[in-house]
Motif scaffolding. Structure first.
Motif, mmCIF file in Angstrom:
data_model
loop_
_atom_site.group_PDB
_atom_site.id
_atom_site.type_symbol
_atom_site.label_atom_id
_atom_site.label_comp_id
_atom_site.label_asym_id
_atom_site.label_seq_id
_atom_site.Cartn_x
_atom_site.Cartn_y
_atom_site.Cartn_z
ATOM 1 N N GLN A 20 0.824 -1.215 0.000
ATOM 2 C CA GLN A 20 0.000 0.000 0.000
ATOM 3 C C GLN A 20 0.862 1.271 0.000
ATOM 4 O O GLN A 20 0.490 2.296 -0.563
ATOM 5 N N TRP A 21 2.019 1.170 0.625
ATOM 6 C CA TRP A 21 2.947 2.320 0.610
ATOM 7 C C TRP A 21 3.535 2.501 -0.783
ATOM 8 O O TRP A 21 3.789 3.626 -1.221
ATOM 9 N N GLU A 22 3.711 1.377 -1.503
ATOM 10 C CA GLU A 22 4.209 1.480 -2.887
ATOM 11 C C GLU A 22 3.193 2.201 -3.761
ATOM 12 O O GLU A 22 3.542 3.034 -4.600
ATOM 13 N N LEU A 23 1.929 1.854 -3.536
ATOM 14 C CA LEU A 23 0.853 2.497 -4.288
ATOM 15 C C LEU A 23 0.817 4.005 -3.988
ATOM 16 O O LEU A 23 0.627 4.831 -4.874
ATOM 17 N N MET A 24 1.026 4.321 -2.724
ATOM 18 C CA MET A 24 1.034 5.727 -2.344
ATOM 19 C C MET A 24 2.185 6.441 -3.059
ATOM 20 O O MET A 24 2.014 7.532 -3.595
ATOM 21 N N ASP A 25 3.340 5.785 -3.096
ATOM 22 C CA ASP A 25 4.523 6.367 -3.732
ATOM 23 C C ASP A 25 4.291 6.590 -5.238
ATOM 24 O O ASP A 25 4.604 7.643 -5.776
ATOM 25 N N LYS A 26 3.717 5.594 -5.890
ATOM 26 C CA LYS A 26 3.579 5.652 -7.352
ATOM 27 C C LYS A 26 2.398 6.517 -7.775
ATOM 28 O O LYS A 26 2.466 7.226 -8.764
ATOM 29 N N PHE A 33 -6.234 7.330 4.122
ATOM 30 C CA PHE A 33 -5.528 6.046 3.956
ATOM 31 C C PHE A 33 -5.832 5.213 5.198
ATOM 32 O O PHE A 33 -5.496 5.618 6.318
ATOM 33 N N ILE A 34 -6.513 4.060 5.004
ATOM 34 C CA ILE A 34 -6.919 3.244 6.161
ATOM 35 C C ILE A 34 -6.165 1.907 6.203
ATOM 36 O O ILE A 34 -5.410 1.580 5.284
ATOM 37 N N PHE A 43 -17.114 10.432 0.215
ATOM 38 C CA PHE A 43 -15.900 9.786 -0.293
ATOM 39 C C PHE A 43 -16.156 9.037 -1.597
ATOM 40 O O PHE A 43 -17.259 8.570 -1.852
ATOM 41 N N GLU A 44 -15.114 8.883 -2.373
ATOM 42 C CA GLU A 44 -15.091 7.941 -3.481
ATOM 43 C C GLU A 44 -13.997 6.933 -3.152
ATOM 44 O O GLU A 44 -12.985 7.309 -2.550
ATOM 45 N N ARG A 45 -14.230 5.658 -3.515
ATOM 46 C CA ARG A 45 -13.244 4.632 -3.162
ATOM 47 C C ARG A 45 -12.233 4.517 -4.304
ATOM 48 O O ARG A 45 -12.603 4.127 -5.409
ATOM 49 N N ARG A 46 -10.983 4.872 -4.043
ATOM 50 C CA ARG A 46 -9.971 4.822 -5.099
ATOM 51 C C ARG A 46 -9.338 3.443 -5.189
ATOM 52 O O ARG A 46 -8.916 3.012 -6.240
ATOM 53 N N ASN A 47 -9.175 2.777 -4.095
ATOM 54 C CA ASN A 47 -8.872 1.343 -4.042
ATOM 55 C C ASN A 47 -9.218 0.896 -2.631
ATOM 56 O O ASN A 47 -9.795 1.669 -1.871
ATOM 57 N N SER A 48 -8.897 -0.335 -2.279
ATOM 58 C CA SER A 48 -9.402 -0.857 -0.999
ATOM 59 C C SER A 48 -9.054 0.017 0.203
ATOM 60 O O SER A 48 -9.799 0.057 1.167
ATOM 61 N N PHE A 49 -7.910 0.695 0.154
ATOM 62 C CA PHE A 49 -7.464 1.372 1.376
ATOM 63 C C PHE A 49 -7.290 2.883 1.239
ATOM 64 O O PHE A 49 -6.875 3.549 2.177
ATOM 65 N N PHE A 50 -7.592 3.409 0.054
ATOM 66 C CA PHE A 50 -7.504 4.862 -0.162
ATOM 67 C C PHE A 50 -8.861 5.403 -0.595
ATOM 68 O O PHE A 50 -9.430 4.936 -1.580
ATOM 69 N N TYR A 51 -9.353 6.374 0.158
ATOM 70 C CA TYR A 51 -10.624 7.003 -0.171
ATOM 71 C C TYR A 51 -10.364 8.489 -0.434
ATOM 72 O O TYR A 51 -9.577 9.120 0.285
ATOM 73 N N GLU A 52 -11.039 8.998 -1.478
ATOM 74 C CA GLU A 52 -10.854 10.413 -1.822
ATOM 75 C C GLU A 52 -12.111 11.196 -1.447
ATOM 76 O O GLU A 52 -13.223 10.751 -1.727
ATOM 77 N N ARG A 53 -11.921 12.338 -0.798
ATOM 78 C CA ARG A 53 -13.100 13.179 -0.536
ATOM 79 C C ARG A 53 -13.472 13.886 -1.840
ATOM 80 O O ARG A 53 -12.658 14.642 -2.378
ATOM 81 N N VAL A 54 -14.689 13.632 -2.330
ATOM 82 C CA VAL A 54 -15.071 14.216 -3.612
ATOM 83 C C VAL A 54 -16.139 15.318 -3.483
ATOM 84 O O VAL A 54 -16.405 16.037 -4.417
#
Ligand SMILES: C[S@@+](CC[C@H](N)C(=O)[O-])C[C@H]1O[C@@H](n2cnc3c(N)ncnc32)[C@H](O)[C@@H]1O
Length: 260
Positions: free
Chosen positions: A79-85, A233-234, A248-259
């Motif tokens: 998940q940290w890799e995803l955050m990085d990329k 990030f949860i 929120f919108e779900r960007r992937n299982s552990f990242f949610y974006e406030r829309v």
């Protein structure tokens, strides 16, 4: 099982510690508390609560034990890799380099220090500032000292481990170069007002201990604390059920974006 009135015990704990046990999953929490009371050889809840009032060692042990503060650097590295990329570049595009970041329930500091290192791949260190909070002042004290076992460093990239940690006996201490970019404060997610205007909030592996209602309320408050376009990030065993109604919108299982 420990004898006595658990409901009354919860009231005494709230008065004594400001920790509202009603908001934590009851079965799990009561089992932990019973174990601790038995280990300390008290005969019931009332006498243990009395003990907590006068014995500071017992009090610190109680808070430390019930708050469950296991942590590690770069917990769930994928998940940290995803955050990085993905997500750090996106945050920079949206909000620039002066990002406002909150590590909530940060425990011994592994998470906010990981955030400083992760962001330093993208942004000069002197622009990085992480707000880190926890309910438990003992873990905040440990975070400020910044001494860790080799095991908790498993996920740290090799270059960072060489550059930012000093080996002290069998342990590793995080250097001031990273430490000075984190500001620690006490904050109770179930009681204190939430700070606002964040680009990123990281809150992992604490809400699993809360009841559904308490969890829902905290997620709604996090939404209100984020800017539109900001991320939450949860933890890897968590999910937000009713995320759309929270904005929120779900960007992937552990990242949610406030829309909205
Ligand atoms: C298991 S640790 C998680 C640490 C880190 N976020 C991680 O994922 O590795 C849970 C932390 O939540 C904190 N905590 C428990 N209840 C809390 C509350 N009501 N408000 C703020 N922090 C709380 C505990 O003190 C503990 O340090």
């Amino acid at each position: 099982m420990v004898q006595g009135d658990y409901e009354q015990f919860k009231k005494s704990i709230l008065a004594l510690t400001k920790i509202n046990l009603t908001a934590y999953k009851e079965k799990q929490m009561r089992r932990r508390i019973d174990t601790l009371i038995e280990r300390n050889k008290f005969k019931d809840y009332a006498s243990y609560a009395d003990g907590l009032k006068t014995d500071t060692k017992l009090f610190d042990e109680f808070v430390n034990y019930i708050t469950i503060n296991v942590s590690e650097f770069y917990r769930n590295t994928d998940q940290w890799e995803l955050m990085d990329k993905e997500y750090i570049p996106e945050l920079r595009k949206k909000f620039g380099d002066n990002l406002k970041i909150w590590s909530a329930a940060c425990s011994t500091g592994d998470e906010p220090y990981s955030l400083v290192m992760a962001f330093s791949r993208h942004i000069p260190l002197d622009k990085i500032k992480i707000h880190a909070t926890d309910l438990d002042k003992t873990v905040i004290g440990k975070a400020k000292v910044g001494l860790y076992s080799a095991k908790s460093l498993t996920g740290v990239p090799k270059d960072f481990k060489d550059k930012y940690f000093e080996k002290i006996g069998p342990s590793f201490q995080i250097k001031d170069d990273i430490k000075k970019h984190v500001e620690f404060k006490e904050h109770n997610l179930l009681k204190d007002p939430f700070p606002t205007n964040y680009d990123l909030i990281v809150c992992r592996n604490v809400l699993i201990y809360f009841t559904e209602e308490a969890k829902d309320e905290v997620f709604r408050k996090f939404a209100a604390s984020l800017k539109i376009g900001g991320f939450l990030f949860i933890g890897s065993t968590e999910q937000i059920m009713d995320y759309r109604s929270m904005g929120f919108e779900r960007r992937n299982s552990f990242f949610y974006e406030r829309v909205k």
